[in-house]
Design a protein around this motif. Sequence first.
Motif, PDB file in Angstrom:
ATOM      1  N   SER A   1      -6.285  11.441  -3.551  1.00  0.00           N
ATOM      2  CA  SER A   1      -6.535   9.989  -4.329  1.00  0.00           C
ATOM      3  C   SER A   1      -5.825   8.836  -3.696  1.00  0.00           C
ATOM      4  N   LEU A   2      -4.595   9.232  -3.604  1.00  0.00           N
ATOM      5  CA  LEU A   2      -3.742   8.061  -2.976  1.00  0.00           C
ATOM      6  C   LEU A   2      -4.255   7.764  -1.406  1.00  0.00           C
ATOM      7  N   ALA A   3      -4.345   8.742  -0.761  1.00  0.00           N
ATOM      8  CA  ALA A   3      -5.115   8.437   0.653  1.00  0.00           C
ATOM      9  C   ALA A   3      -6.271   7.625   0.586  1.00  0.00           C
ATOM     10  N   ALA A   4      -7.255   8.180  -0.309  1.00  0.00           N
ATOM     11  CA  ALA A   4      -8.668   7.054  -0.657  1.00  0.00           C
ATOM     12  C   ALA A   4      -8.019   5.802  -1.022  1.00  0.00           C
ATOM     13  N   ALA A   5      -7.041   5.741  -1.593  1.00  0.00           N
ATOM     14  CA  ALA A   5      -6.756   4.333  -2.195  1.00  0.00           C
ATOM     15  C   ALA A   5      -6.179   3.413  -1.181  1.00  0.00           C
ATOM     16  N   GLY A   6      -5.710   3.989  -0.002  1.00  0.00           N
ATOM     17  CA  GLY A   6      -5.278   3.298   1.096  1.00  0.00           C
ATOM     18  C   GLY A   6      -3.570   3.715   1.663  1.00  0.00           C
ATOM     19  N   CYS A   7      -3.514   4.634   0.997  1.00  0.00           N
ATOM     20  CA  CYS A   7      -1.795   4.975   1.394  1.00  0.00           C
ATOM     21  C   CYS A   7      -2.009   5.623   2.576  1.00  0.00           C
ATOM     22  N   GLU A   8      -0.939   5.572   3.387  1.00  0.00           N
ATOM     23  CA  GLU A   8      -0.544   6.575   4.524  1.00  0.00           C
ATOM     24  C   GLU A   8      -0.001   7.823   3.904  1.00  0.00           C
TER      25      GLU A   8
ATOM     26  N   ALA B   1      -2.336   3.048 -10.413  1.00  0.00           N
ATOM     27  CA  ALA B   1      -1.492   1.517 -11.022  1.00  0.00           C
ATOM     28  C   ALA B   1      -0.040   1.815 -11.010  1.00  0.00           C
ATOM     29  N   LEU B   2       0.307   2.975 -11.079  1.00  0.00           N
ATOM     30  CA  LEU B   2       1.961   3.080 -10.954  1.00  0.00           C
ATOM     31  C   LEU B   2       2.441   3.219  -9.766  1.00  0.00           C
ATOM     32  N   TYR B   3       1.412   3.323  -8.560  1.00  0.00           N
ATOM     33  CA  TYR B   3       1.929   3.206  -7.189  1.00  0.00           C
ATOM     34  C   TYR B   3       1.717   1.757  -6.679  1.00  0.00           C
ATOM     35  N   ARG B   4       0.915   1.222  -7.227  1.00  0.00           N
ATOM     36  CA  ARG B   4       0.709  -0.380  -6.987  1.00  0.00           C
ATOM     37  C   ARG B   4       2.023  -1.233  -7.369  1.00  0.00           C
ATOM     38  N   GLU B   5       2.333  -0.690  -8.717  1.00  0.00           N
ATOM     39  CA  GLU B   5       3.845  -1.347  -9.058  1.00  0.00           C
ATOM     40  C   GLU B   5       4.880  -0.964  -8.594  1.00  0.00           C
ATOM     41  N   LEU B   6       5.082   0.505  -8.042  1.00  0.00           N
ATOM     42  CA  LEU B   6       6.305   0.472  -7.162  1.00  0.00           C
ATOM     43  C   LEU B   6       6.199   0.088  -5.947  1.00  0.00           C
ATOM     44  N   ALA B   7       4.866  -0.153  -5.208  1.00  0.00           N
ATOM     45  CA  ALA B   7       4.803  -0.787  -4.049  1.00  0.00           C
ATOM     46  C   ALA B   7       4.804  -2.422  -4.062  1.00  0.00           C
ATOM     47  N   GLY B   8       4.833  -2.900  -5.320  1.00  0.00           N
ATOM     48  CA  GLY B   8       4.825  -4.305  -5.253  1.00  0.00           C
ATOM     49  C   GLY B   8       3.659  -5.108  -5.293  1.00  0.00           C
ATOM     50  N   HIS B   9       2.632  -4.318  -5.564  1.00  0.00           N
ATOM     51  CA  HIS B   9       1.236  -4.869  -5.446  1.00  0.00           C
ATOM     52  C   HIS B   9       0.398  -5.014  -6.740  1.00  0.00           C
ATOM     53  N   ASP B  10       1.208  -5.674  -7.691  1.00  0.00           N
ATOM     54  CA  ASP B  10       0.697  -5.939  -9.148  1.00  0.00           C
ATOM     55  C   ASP B  10      -0.618  -6.698  -9.082  1.00  0.00           C
TER      56      ASP B  10
END
Length: 370
Positions: free
Chosen positions: A28-35, A361-370
């Motif tokens: 899911s995270l890879a599909a969302a654009g994470c490396e 949503a948690l990962y966006r918050e952690l990565a600073g992409h709110d």
Amino acid sequence: MNSRTSVCHFTSVHPPGDTRIFVKECRSLAAAGCELHLVVANAESTTRDGVKIIGVPVPSSRIARMLLGAGKGYRAALAVDADIYHFHDPELLRFARRLKRAGKCVVYDSHEDLPRQIAHKHYIPSWLKPLAARCAEWLENRWVRHCDAVVTATAFIRDRFARVNARAVDVCNYPSLDELPAPDFNATRERAACYIGSITSVRGIREKIRMMDGASFTLLLGGPFAPPELLTEMMAQPGWKNVEYAGPLSRAQVVDMLRRSAVGLVTMHNSPNYAEALPVKMFEYMAAGIPVVTNGIPLWKKIAEENHCGVAVDIEDTAAFRNAVEALLNDPQRCMELGKNGRRAVEEKFNWTVEERKLIALYRELAGHD
């Protein structure tokens, strides 16, 4: 993600194809654009579904794995130089502070309620379990304070960690609708009940095999026995003649067994470890469109009854357990109605798509992409 956030999941215990870690979270995270990198013990290094899997050879014994294997996995994970580190085993928590000092964002994923789980570890002496449980909870709470977030498999575990880490998020192990598409309710199923998952005493294997003695149906059984000698014990029981054991299953084999079965069994003992658990298998049965027969744990009984998708029974009452399964198998129309209700509940609320949104949503918050 709005930018290519580098993420490293790592585990010293779970297999490379683990349903929660790889199939759901990493993909899911890879599909969302994470490396996405996944450091995992004793696996072949490869790339699958956008996830770079990094295999690390570790000792097979439990003590050696914890003392030596975890460190090897940590060093391999650190070499990735990711932005976010997400680890899945309590024995890896001791690396949280090191990663924080290296300027990394750290996420701990609690799959189970560890202090309550210890009560059912067959390799821990009974006299040691209460002390081990208290020490485990103290250490886990202490180390979790150093993490940027905690991801938990249930709301109950989330609430426990929320007292020591404000950023605790429950991401439940609900099934993926892509993996378990809508079933054909007109298809013919075998006169069979299934149990899929880890096979242990506390998960009710003795009660299931006892129930099968004199049963008019087949038990389709898939998963690893723990300890392995439990398989030998069960094969010697009279009820084993009505069992079809497939061994550990791939995800494709899980789907196939669910297609064959008419009823799914959820039989863990009524104990503190399972009182607030959400068994993956229960929701997979529901997604597959088959009714659930569950032990009378209040939460599971509530799910089955409120969603009109199954029945609860005391599995220690062998005759009642067997009769509950046979009553469903003898009434195909009721089986279909309960199965449709379960599938509807999964489509509406008990599915990975809902949980995936919380994780991203948690990962966006952690990565600073709110």
